[in-house]
Design an enzyme around this catalytic site. Structure first.
Site, PDB file in Angstrom:
ATOM      1  N   CYS A   1      -4.618   6.329   3.142  1.00 26.16           N
ATOM      2  CA  CYS A   1      -4.908   6.127   1.568  1.00 26.16           C
ATOM      3  C   CYS A   1      -5.721   6.817   1.130  1.00 26.16           C
ATOM      4  CB  CYS A   1      -4.755   4.769   1.004  1.00 26.16           C
ATOM      5  SG  CYS A   1      -5.954   3.529   2.351  1.00 26.16           S
TER       6      CYS A   1
HETATM    7  N1  LIG Z   1      -2.526  -1.241   2.740  1.00 26.42           N
HETATM    8  C1  LIG Z   1      -2.678  -0.257   2.378  1.00 26.42           C
HETATM    9  O1  LIG Z   1      -3.271   0.180   1.365  1.00 26.42           O
HETATM   10  C2  LIG Z   1      -1.979   0.856   3.412  1.00 26.42           C
HETATM   11  C3  LIG Z   1      -1.734   0.556   4.848  1.00 26.42           C
HETATM   12  N2  LIG Z   1      -1.602   1.785   5.719  1.00 26.42           N
HETATM   13  C4  LIG Z   1      -1.007   1.530   6.862  1.00 26.42           C
HETATM   14  O2  LIG Z   1       0.319   1.000   6.733  1.00 26.42           O
HETATM   15  C5  LIG Z   1       0.535   0.046   7.847  1.00 26.42           C
HETATM   16  C6  LIG Z   1       0.890  -1.398   7.124  1.00 26.42           C
HETATM   17  O3  LIG Z   1       0.098  -1.668   6.230  1.00 26.42           O
HETATM   18  P1  LIG Z   1       0.035  -2.890   5.696  1.00 26.42           P
HETATM   19  O4  LIG Z   1       1.364  -3.233   4.874  1.00 26.42           O
HETATM   20  O5  LIG Z   1      -1.069  -3.219   4.792  1.00 26.42           O
HETATM   21  O6  LIG Z   1      -0.074  -4.019   6.897  1.00 26.42           O
HETATM   22  P2  LIG Z   1       0.100  -5.555   7.039  1.00 26.42           P
HETATM   23  O7  LIG Z   1      -0.882  -6.028   7.847  1.00 26.42           O
HETATM   24  O8  LIG Z   1      -0.062  -6.011   5.774  1.00 26.42           O
HETATM   25  O9  LIG Z   1       1.764  -5.803   7.300  1.00 26.42           O
HETATM   26  C7  LIG Z   1       2.283  -5.371   8.611  1.00 26.42           C
HETATM   27  C8  LIG Z   1       3.149  -6.262   8.841  1.00 26.42           C
HETATM   28  O10 LIG Z   1       3.782  -6.024  10.125  1.00 26.42           O
HETATM   29  C9  LIG Z   1       4.245  -7.133  10.894  1.00 26.42           C
HETATM   30  N3  LIG Z   1       3.380  -6.984  12.261  1.00 26.42           N
HETATM   31  C10 LIG Z   1       2.146  -6.962  12.545  1.00 26.42           C
HETATM   32  N4  LIG Z   1       1.906  -6.872  13.876  1.00 26.42           N
HETATM   33  C11 LIG Z   1       3.283  -6.753  14.165  1.00 26.42           C
HETATM   34  C12 LIG Z   1       3.734  -6.421  15.493  1.00 26.42           C
HETATM   35  N5  LIG Z   1       3.048  -6.293  16.706  1.00 26.42           N
HETATM   36  N6  LIG Z   1       5.260  -6.187  15.782  1.00 26.42           N
HETATM   37  C13 LIG Z   1       5.958  -6.261  14.758  1.00 26.42           C
HETATM   38  N7  LIG Z   1       5.683  -6.554  13.520  1.00 26.42           N
HETATM   39  C14 LIG Z   1       4.274  -6.961  13.440  1.00 26.42           C
HETATM   40  C15 LIG Z   1       3.642  -8.386  10.173  1.00 26.42           C
HETATM   41  O11 LIG Z   1       4.791  -9.209   9.520  1.00 26.42           O
HETATM   42  P3  LIG Z   1       5.135 -10.276  10.524  1.00 26.42           P
HETATM   43  O12 LIG Z   1       4.048 -11.182  11.305  1.00 26.42           O
HETATM   44  O13 LIG Z   1       5.986 -11.130   9.345  1.00 26.42           O
HETATM   45  O14 LIG Z   1       6.035  -9.709  11.442  1.00 26.42           O
HETATM   46  C16 LIG Z   1       2.828  -7.864   9.048  1.00 26.42           C
HETATM   47  O15 LIG Z   1       3.003  -8.549   7.678  1.00 26.42           O
HETATM   48  C17 LIG Z   1      -0.840  -0.178   8.741  1.00 26.42           C
HETATM   49  O16 LIG Z   1      -0.773   0.691   9.796  1.00 26.42           O
HETATM   50  C18 LIG Z   1      -1.883   0.186   7.566  1.00 26.42           C
HETATM   51  O17 LIG Z   1      -3.197   0.885   8.458  1.00 26.42           O
HETATM   52  C19 LIG Z   1      -1.610   3.170   5.052  1.00 26.42           C
HETATM   53  C20 LIG Z   1      -1.852   3.306   3.854  1.00 26.42           C
HETATM   54  C21 LIG Z   1      -2.269   2.399   3.089  1.00 26.42           C
HETATM   55  C1  LIG Z   2      -9.678  -1.627   2.646  1.00 25.80           C
HETATM   56  C2  LIG Z   2      -9.124  -1.192   4.049  1.00 25.80           C
HETATM   57  O1  LIG Z   2      -9.404  -1.956   5.250  1.00 25.80           O
HETATM   58  N1  LIG Z   2      -8.374  -0.158   3.935  1.00 25.80           N
HETATM   59  C3  LIG Z   2      -8.201   0.406   5.343  1.00 25.80           C
HETATM   60  C4  LIG Z   2      -7.442   1.444   5.093  1.00 25.80           C
HETATM   61  C5  LIG Z   2      -5.683   1.322   5.014  1.00 25.80           C
HETATM   62  C6  LIG Z   2      -4.864   2.765   5.608  1.00 25.80           C
HETATM   63  O2  LIG Z   2      -4.870   3.636   5.159  1.00 25.80           O
HETATM   64  O3  LIG Z   2      -4.985   2.700   7.140  1.00 25.80           O
HETATM   65  P1  LIG Z   2      -4.583   3.676   8.088  1.00 25.80           P
HETATM   66  O4  LIG Z   2      -5.247   5.050   7.844  1.00 25.80           O
HETATM   67  O5  LIG Z   2      -4.477   2.894   9.299  1.00 25.80           O
HETATM   68  O6  LIG Z   2      -3.184   3.959   7.690  1.00 25.80           O
HETATM   69  C7  LIG Z   2      -9.294   1.001   6.489  1.00 25.80           C
HETATM   70  O7  LIG Z   2     -10.313   1.324   5.692  1.00 25.80           O
HETATM   71  O8  LIG Z   2      -8.764   0.940   7.402  1.00 25.80           O
END
Ligand SMILES: NC(=O)C1=CN([C@@H]2O[C@H](COP(=O)(O)OP(=O)(O)OC[C@H]3O[C@@H](n4cnc5c(N)ncnc54)[C@H](OP(=O)(O)O)[C@@H]3O)[C@@H](O)[C@H]2O)C=CC1
Ligand SMILES: CC(=O)N[C@@H](CCC(=O)OP(=O)(O)O)C(=O)O
Length: 319
Positions: A136
């Site tokens: 992000c």
């Molecule tokens: N949040 C953000 O703003 C952004 C996030 N990202 C990236 O996107 C990805 C997802 O982010 P986000 O939605 O915030 O993550 P979350 O942690 O909110 O959601 C990930 C989901 O994956 C499931 N999970 C976790 N571990 C495992 C596993 N070992 N096997 C299967 N399912 C699993 C869990 O659901 P359950 O336990 O119900 O299976 C969990 O709710 C991350 O890599 C993050 O770094 C990228 C850009 C922006």
């Molecule tokens: C507030 C906060 O914790 N933000 C996350 C960024 C989420 C994200 O983009 O993580 P990936 O690069 O893994 O997709 C961080 O800084 O790690």
């Protein structure tokens, strides 16, 4: 009748997963193949995404997910959790398009880096089978820096703030709303993974420090860069106007965007362009929503390109 594409989603309970459910539901050519969540398995997806009826969350193993052979599958899992799913699809359904939201494959030359406005040609996103979705902050920083990358010197500084949803659903101090109340939380003062990510893409080091702010979502980055030679504000502004002229999701404006300007929009806003210090220092800001252009919307752009659809299909163009 145009064809529909089956889309699987792993990690559907997450903050990005929830946004992806909404986008898939509203996409004219996408049909949800499955939504995997261990915690919500057996409950209706409509509890989280009312637009999707008749589908329950499932706790799918990597092999079970791959056996479904969807046209595409989005991995919305924490860093390090997706590898087993990638291996299962490589073995049982290699033709399935994979879009990974984690940082796991952003440094892997066998995966296309999916920031379409900057790299759709360079990365061959049209028809790609393996796409690493950018981070992000990394998305905002590159949109802010790319148009001037050839005329700046090393080490632009990037001051970033993100809503606490950026930290994911796993409880941590960074998504602890009590700790965040009336606060601004710096972390990873240097060496953040997005520092490496942006450096790899722009081929220059940056100095990045992220912070979490109390709101749920919204990203704002403020960039300072030293110009190799004196350049007028008019010339710098023309570079940004030209770079994003044909890009409905990136709006260039004079005023500095505020955090809220980027929250909830599908694209990004570039603004606040300032040239000072004998025309040798540039200031530029970028606002976006970490869950949308910073994740889910960008993933849909990449799915569209990979599946041969219009890049903005299912996305309301512009901000
Ligand atoms: N949040 C953000 O703003 C952004 C996030 N990202 C990236 O996107 C990805 C997802 O982010 P986000 O939605 O915030 O993550 P979350 O942690 O909110 O959601 C990930 C989901 O994956 C499931 N999970 C976790 N571990 C495992 C596993 N070992 N096997 C299967 N399912 C699993 C869990 O659901 P359950 O336990 O119900 O299976 C969990 O709710 C991350 O890599 C993050 O770094 C990228 C850009 C922006
Ligand atoms: C507030 C906060 O914790 N933000 C996350 C960024 C989420 C994200 O983009 O993580 P990936 O690069 O893994 O997709 C961080 O800084 O790690």
């Amino acid at each position: 009748m145009s064809r529909t594409f089956s889309i699987g989603l792993i990690g559907a309970r997450g903050f990005t997963g929830r946004e992806l459910l909404k986008l898939i539901a509203g996409h004219p050519a996408f049909e949800l193949a499955f939504a995997s969540s261990r915690e919500l398995a057996g409950t209706p997806v409509s509890d989280m995404a009312p637009e999707i009826s008749g589908v329950d969350f499932e706790a799918l193993s990597p092999d079970e997910a791959a056996a479904r052979k969807p046209d595409a599958c989005v991995l919305a899992l924490p860093d390090g959790a997706g590898a087993a799913f990638v291996a299962a699809f490589e073995a049982a359904s290699p033709e399935t398009v994979l879009v990974d939201l984690s940082a796991d494959y952003r440094f892997d030359d066998n995966w296309a880096y999916g920031l379409p406005e900057l790299y759709r040609q360079r990365e061959g996103l049209a028809g790609a089978k393996r796409i690493a979705n950018p981070g992000c902050y990394a998305t905002a920083a590159q949109l802010a820096l790319h148009p001037v990358n050839a005329i700046i010197e090393d080490y632009p500084s990037v001051f970033g703030v993100s809503g606490y949803s950026g930290a994911g659903t796993t409880p941590s101090r960074k998504n602890d709303t009590e700790a965040l109340a009336d606060n601004l939380m710096p972390y990873a003062l240097s060496g953040h993974k997005h520092e490496r990510e942006v450096t790899r893409q722009l081929r220059r080091p940056i100095a990045f420090t992220p912070h979490v702010h109390p709101a749920f979502s919204g990203i704002l980055v403020t960039v300072h860069a030293r110009l190799r030679q004196p350049v007028s504000l008019e010339k710098v502004s023309a570079l940004y106007e030209e770079a994003y002229a044909g890009e409905p999701l990136v709006k260039v404006q004079d005023a500095a965007p505020e955090l809220k300007d980027g929250t909830g929009i599908q694209g990004a806003i570039i603004g606040g362009l300032t040239v000072v210090a004998d025309q040798r220092r540039l200031v530029v800001l970028c606002a976006e929503d970490n869950l949308l252009k910073g994740a889910a919307v960008q993933a849909v752009q990449n799915l569209n390109l990979a599946l041969g659809l219009d890049e903005l299909s299912g996305i309301t163009a512009g901000n």
